[in-house]
Design an enzyme around this catalytic site. Structure first.
Site, PDB file in Angstrom:
ATOM      1  N   LYS A 198       0.820  -1.213   0.000  1.00  0.00           N
ATOM      2  CA  LYS A 198       0.000   0.000   0.000  1.00  0.00           C
ATOM      3  C   LYS A 198       0.853   1.262   0.000  1.00  0.00           C
ATOM      4  O   LYS A 198       0.534   2.251  -0.683  1.00  0.00           O
ATOM      5  CB  LYS A 198      -0.908  -0.010   1.244  1.00  0.00           C
ATOM      6  CG  LYS A 198      -1.784   1.208   1.404  1.00  0.00           C
ATOM      7  CD  LYS A 198      -2.826   1.303   0.322  1.00  0.00           C
ATOM      8  CE  LYS A 198      -3.795   2.458   0.598  1.00  0.00           C
ATOM      9  NZ  LYS A 198      -4.751   2.643  -0.521  1.00  0.00           N
ATOM     10  N   GLU A 199       1.953   1.250   0.743  1.00  0.00           N
ATOM     11  CA  GLU A 199       2.771   2.457   0.907  1.00  0.00           C
ATOM     12  C   GLU A 199       3.579   2.801  -0.351  1.00  0.00           C
ATOM     13  O   GLU A 199       3.624   3.965  -0.758  1.00  0.00           O
ATOM     14  CB  GLU A 199       3.736   2.268   2.085  1.00  0.00           C
ATOM     15  CG  GLU A 199       3.076   2.264   3.455  1.00  0.00           C
ATOM     16  CD  GLU A 199       2.671   3.662   3.906  1.00  0.00           C
ATOM     17  OE1 GLU A 199       3.114   4.639   3.288  1.00  0.00           O
ATOM     18  OE2 GLU A 199       1.905   3.759   4.880  1.00  0.00           O
TER      19      GLU A 199
END
Length: 312
Positions: A198-199
């Protein structure tokens, strides 16, 4: 005199028979089964097993391993899971022999993401706008633009026989760093995998508009505090990122939604709002997105697209 002896003899015989009957009852008396867990069933039919359940006012909390979590949504039932007795355990092989050797009807399925990551699922249902997949009894929808391809493995393939290999970043080196560091600090490697995906989408040199750096998007102050000299070095970045997640786990007593909210918005924001997920759209979307994939809540095809709101 003879009659008295007969009465005494009869009394002794009755006492002996009573003692033998009592002893026999003690041997046949069953010990109440031990409760080894609980099955929580929500109103929408989704069920999951946990180690402990407790009430805190109007809230219901559960513990599974080292993770504590508030139950989201209305509860239909909570049923204890009882430990099998030795006799039942001995009989179990006789009753399940027919199904124990039954071959699996479905082969392992891998979903490849456009960023190079992939993960294994139990079932998948492809649609025009994406695909529904189930993983560990949790159903999740993945948009078409996120999917590179879906592959179905043959049962005899090496990957199908590999244990603990149901996800990958696309880089064996990064996968090993995730597992090594997550296990070192006592965090589920799959949760770390989801956070990195996600990051940064596994781009080692990713930089956010706010200045977060590397795979786990460390802010400069956090990187300095954790002794990071090379934030774009995968080993240093993942070591510090997992250590930070461990600190958040300890601070928020293993509540994964608060750990994710803190990783996105900072622990100060979570504390400011009374140890709750802050009312920031980005943070709530972040918690929902990772939370659904991690299995914090279930969703079935045809249900609403949002998971229950984070704990209030």
């Amino acid at each position: 005199m003879c009659g008295q002896w007969k009465q005494i003899t009869c009394a002794l015989v009755l006492c002996l028979l009573s003692a033998l009957a009592t002893k026999a009852q003690d041997k046949t008396a069953k010990t109440p089964p031990k409760i080894i867990g609980y099955t929580i069933t929500l109103a929408d039919g989704y069920s999951f097993n946990v180690d402990e359940v407790n009430k805190q006012g109007d809230e219901t909390w559960y513990r599974k391993g080292n993770i504590q979590r508030q139950v989201q949504g209305p509860i239909k039932s909570i049923k204890p899971i009882l430990e099998q007795s030795k006799a039942e355990a001995a009989e179990a092989p006789k009753t399940v022999t027919a199904t124990a050797t039954k071959p699996e009807t479905s082969n392992p399925i891998w979903i490849y993401l456009v960023d190079g990551a992939k993960f294994r699922v139990d079932q998948v249902q492809e649609q025009a706008d994406g695909a529904w997949y189930s993983r560990h009894n949790v159903s999740i929808f993945l948009a078409k633009e996120r999917i590179s391809r879906i592959e179905y493995e043959a049962p005899s393939s090496p990957a199908a026989r590999t244990k603990n290999a149901d996800w990958t970043s696309g880089s064996p080196a990064i996968d090993q760093l995730i597992r090594t560091n997550a296990n070192r600090v006592g965090i589920d490697p799959y949760l770390v995998f989801l956070v990195i995906e996600k990051e940064s989408r596994f781009h080692t040199r990713a930089v956010s508009p706010k200045g977060a750096m590397g795979l786990m998007q460390l802010m400069p102050g956090t990187a300095r505090r954790l002794g990071v000299r090379k934030p774009f070095d995968a080993a240093e970045n993942i070591r510090a990122g997992t250590q930070y997640m461990r600190e958040l786990m300890d601070l928020f007593e293993g509540k994964v939604d608060l750990v994710l909210a803190s990783y996105n918005a900072g622990e100060g924001a979570v504390l400011k709002y009374g140890r709750n997920v802050p009312p920031y759209r980005e943070t709530r979307d972040y918690v929902k997105t990772i939370g659904k994939r991690y299995g914090l809540t279930g969703r079935q095809p045809g249900a609403q697209t949002d998971v229950p709101e984070p704990q209030r």
